[in-house]
Scaffold this motif. Structure first.
Motif, short mmCIF file in Angstrom:
data_model
loop_
_atom_site.label_atom_id
_atom_site.label_comp_id
_atom_site.label_asym_id
_atom_site.label_seq_id
_atom_site.Cartn_x
_atom_site.Cartn_y
_atom_site.Cartn_z
N GLY A 84 0.77 -1.31 -0.04
CA GLY A 84 -0.02 -0.03 0.10
C GLY A 84 0.47 1.26 -0.06
N ALA A 85 2.31 1.04 -0.40
CA ALA A 85 3.01 2.26 -0.27
C ALA A 85 2.94 3.16 -1.51
CB ALA A 85 4.40 2.01 0.14
N ASP A 86 2.29 2.63 -2.60
CA ASP A 86 2.42 3.55 -3.58
C ASP A 86 1.04 4.36 -3.76
OD1 ASP A 86 2.29 4.68 -6.31
OD2 ASP A 86 2.67 2.99 -7.19
N GLU A 87 1.17 5.74 -3.41
CA GLU A 87 0.22 6.95 -3.41
C GLU A 87 -0.38 7.28 -4.69
OE1 GLU A 87 1.20 10.34 -1.28
OE2 GLU A 87 2.23 9.25 0.48
N GLN A 88 0.00 6.84 -5.72
CA GLN A 88 -0.22 7.44 -7.22
C GLN A 88 -0.73 6.49 -8.11
OE1 GLN A 88 0.39 10.75 -7.87
NE2 GLN A 88 1.16 10.76 -5.82
N HIS A 89 -1.07 5.09 -7.67
CA HIS A 89 -1.21 4.12 -8.43
C HIS A 89 -2.12 3.09 -7.50
CE1 HIS A 89 2.02 5.57 -10.61
NE2 HIS A 89 1.52 5.30 -11.90
N GLY A 90 -3.14 2.48 -8.12
CA GLY A 90 -3.81 1.43 -7.49
C GLY A 90 -5.44 1.71 -7.25
N GLU A 91 -6.21 1.14 -6.67
CA GLU A 91 -7.68 1.45 -6.54
C GLU A 91 -7.88 1.98 -5.12
OE1 GLU A 91 -11.29 -1.49 -7.67
OE2 GLU A 91 -10.88 -1.61 -5.53
N ILE A 92 -8.73 2.97 -5.16
CA ILE A 92 -9.38 3.63 -3.75
C ILE A 92 -10.90 3.21 -3.90
CG2 ILE A 92 -9.78 5.64 -2.66
CD1 ILE A 92 -7.16 6.65 -3.97
N SER A 93 -11.30 2.55 -2.90
CA SER A 93 -12.57 2.10 -2.78
C SER A 93 -13.43 2.62 -1.51
CB SER A 93 -12.94 0.55 -2.95
OG SER A 93 -12.27 0.06 -1.57
N LEU A 94 -14.39 3.53 -1.72
CA LEU A 94 -15.13 3.92 -0.59
C LEU A 94 -16.62 3.75 -0.61
CD1 LEU A 94 -15.07 6.15 1.66
CD2 LEU A 94 -15.28 7.99 0.03
N VAL A 95 -17.28 3.56 0.54
CA VAL A 95 -18.74 3.39 0.65
C VAL A 95 -19.18 4.30 1.31
CG1 VAL A 95 -18.51 1.46 2.07
CG2 VAL A 95 -20.76 1.76 0.88
N THR A 96 -20.20 5.12 1.00
CA THR A 96 -20.86 6.25 1.81
C THR A 96 -22.20 6.40 1.98
OG1 THR A 96 -20.87 8.06 0.34
CG2 THR A 96 -18.80 7.58 1.30
N PRO A 97 -22.95 6.87 2.82
CA PRO A 97 -24.31 7.27 2.77
C PRO A 97 -24.71 8.52 1.60
CG PRO A 97 -23.35 7.49 5.04
CD PRO A 97 -22.37 7.68 4.16
N GLY A 98 -26.00 8.68 1.21
CA GLY A 98 -25.95 9.42 -0.15
C GLY A 98 -25.61 10.88 0.27
N SER A 99 -25.82 11.46 1.18
CA SER A 99 -25.61 12.73 1.50
C SER A 99 -24.24 13.33 1.35
CB SER A 99 -26.13 13.33 2.69
OG SER A 99 -25.70 14.65 3.08
N ILE A 100 -23.15 12.60 2.07
CA ILE A 100 -21.93 13.06 1.94
C ILE A 100 -21.29 12.49 0.69
CG2 ILE A 100 -21.13 10.92 3.21
CD1 ILE A 100 -19.30 14.25 3.24
N GLY A 101 -21.90 11.46 0.13
CA GLY A 101 -21.45 10.72 -1.08
C GLY A 101 -21.40 11.61 -2.30
N LEU A 102 -22.81 12.50 -2.32
CA LEU A 102 -23.06 13.59 -3.18
C LEU A 102 -21.87 14.42 -3.42
CD1 LEU A 102 -26.49 14.30 -3.09
CD2 LEU A 102 -25.78 12.89 -4.79
N GLY A 230 -41.16 24.67 -5.70
CA GLY A 230 -42.08 25.36 -4.82
C GLY A 230 -43.19 24.15 -4.25
N LEU A 231 -42.99 23.00 -4.11
CA LEU A 231 -43.87 22.18 -3.97
C LEU A 231 -43.84 21.61 -2.31
CD1 LEU A 231 -43.57 19.85 -7.23
CD2 LEU A 231 -45.13 21.58 -6.56
N GLY A 232 -42.95 22.04 -1.72
CA GLY A 232 -42.89 21.72 -0.04
C GLY A 232 -41.44 22.18 0.43
N PHE A 233 -41.22 21.75 1.65
CA PHE A 233 -40.12 21.97 2.21
C PHE A 233 -39.45 20.54 2.72
CE2 PHE A 233 -42.75 21.40 5.79
CZ PHE A 233 -41.85 20.86 6.96
N THR A 234 -38.34 20.58 2.98
CA THR A 234 -37.57 19.32 3.48
C THR A 234 -36.37 19.72 4.45
OG1 THR A 234 -36.96 17.20 2.86
CG2 THR A 234 -35.68 18.93 1.95
N VAL A 235 -35.93 18.62 5.27
CA VAL A 235 -34.78 18.79 5.86
C VAL A 235 -33.91 17.78 5.51
CG1 VAL A 235 -33.86 18.44 8.45
CG2 VAL A 235 -36.12 19.22 8.00
N LEU A 236 -32.77 18.29 5.40
CA LEU A 236 -31.51 17.35 4.61
C LEU A 236 -30.04 17.75 5.46
CD1 LEU A 236 -32.18 17.40 0.82
CD2 LEU A 236 -32.20 15.28 2.57
N PRO A 237 -29.23 16.86 5.38
CA PRO A 237 -27.74 17.04 5.83
C PRO A 237 -27.29 18.09 5.01
CG PRO A 237 -28.31 14.92 5.88
CD PRO A 237 -29.12 15.52 5.09
N ARG A 238 -26.34 19.11 5.53
CA ARG A 238 -25.82 20.30 4.76
C ARG A 238 -25.08 19.59 3.36
NH1 ARG A 238 -22.27 24.29 7.69
NH2 ARG A 238 -24.40 24.98 8.39
#
Length: 292
Positions: A84-102, A230-238
């Motif tokens: 895992g020493a090579d910072e420039q090559h290889g795969e980076i895999s990440l799984v996240t909830p939708g809000s932060i993932g966007l 204009g169809l309504g309001f909601t609450v979401l993470p920033r």
């Protein structure tokens, strides 16, 4: 299958052009190196044309040199992947909830454009699926909205994410009655998020479930679309709000004391993250702190 020790002897002879110097480099006898090359020639045919002070490669010898170089490159690549020493090559895999993932996924793509040797693999998933994906080793790291207690997971504080009350831009906000008139745009976490935020903003008011529901979407990238119309309001993470394309069509209403979720970066505790993953996620964290 080519014996790696024989191949190593041949490659050194081919590079140095001399059996004696190759034997000295390998700390072997000249007879041993000659025997290794002889075994290869019995397997592959003539590899060298022996002259008085040097050797010349046959077409088969040239092909074997290319093969040996390919094997060396493959070995280096394997070592880099395992360490895992090579910072420039290889795969980076990440799984996240939708809000932060966007927000995170486009930043990862920007990072990949600057480091084309990387491959980015990202998945949107709720918290329980993020945990399962990390524990089953299908992803290197994940983000969740709570600190897991599982000893197999390492959890580090990643970022704070406040909840926001979001209305259409053209609506004059006058309090609870405005919310009743607009109606609620629901989503899978909508009732829970709205209850946590609005109970603090409007203590003693009726439950959010008594607010008319004007729509529902389970796609986090589309939840703000009906709000913008204009169809309504909601609450979401920033982060979900900030990822919405048409910021001019929505407005965030100040709710006093904020309701904040902490996002936790998790990975398997038994081994460290690869350098490329550590570097990339730290870059993303800094970009988020700087407001991108």
């Amino acid at each position: 299958m080519i014996n790696p020790q024989w191949l190593r002897s041949f490659l050194n002879v081919a590079e140095l052009g001399n059996f004696t110097r190759a034997a000295e480099r390998l700390h072997l006898t000249q007879a041993a190196v000659s025997q290794h090359v002889k075994y290869l020639e019995m397997q592959l045919g003539p590899l060298l044309i022996r002259q008085s002070r040097t050797v010349e490669l046959t077409p088969a010898g040239l092909a074997l040199v290319d093969y040996g170089r390919d094997m060396e490159r493959a070995s280096w690549a394997l070592q880099a992947r395992l360490s895992g020493a090579d910072e420039q090559h290889g795969e980076i895999s990440l799984v996240t909830p939708g809000s932060i993932g966007l927000t995170v996924y486009p930043l990862l793509l920007n990072y990949q454009q600057r480091h084309p040797g990387l491959t980015i693999r990202h998945r949107f998933a709720p918290d329980h699926e993020v945990l399962e994906a990390i524990l089953s080793n299908r992803y290197d790291m994940g983000l969740v909205t709570f600190k897991p207690e599982d000893p197999r997971l390492n959890a580090q504080r990643f970022m704070d994410e406040p909840l926001e009350l979001i209305l259409p831009a053209g609506v004059e906000y006058e309090g609870w009655d405005t919310l009743i008139a607009l109606g609620f745009i629901d989503h899978p976490d909508g009732v829970g998020m709205a209850t946590r935020l609005l109970s603090r903003r409007y203590p003693g008011r009726p439950n959010i479930r008594e607010v008319p529901v004007r729509g529902f979407s389970n796609q986090v990238g589309l939840i703000l679309e009906p709000v913008a119309r204009g169809l309504g309001f909601t609450v979401l993470p920033r982060f979900a709000r900030e990822a919405f394309a048409d910021q001019r069509a929505i407005q965030v209403i100040e709710c006093g004391s904020p309701v904040i979720d902490t996002l936790w970066l998790i990975h398997r505790a038994e081994w460290p993250l690869a350098a490329r993953a550590r570097t990339a996620i730290e870059h993303i964290r800094q970009r988020l702190q700087e407001g991108m």
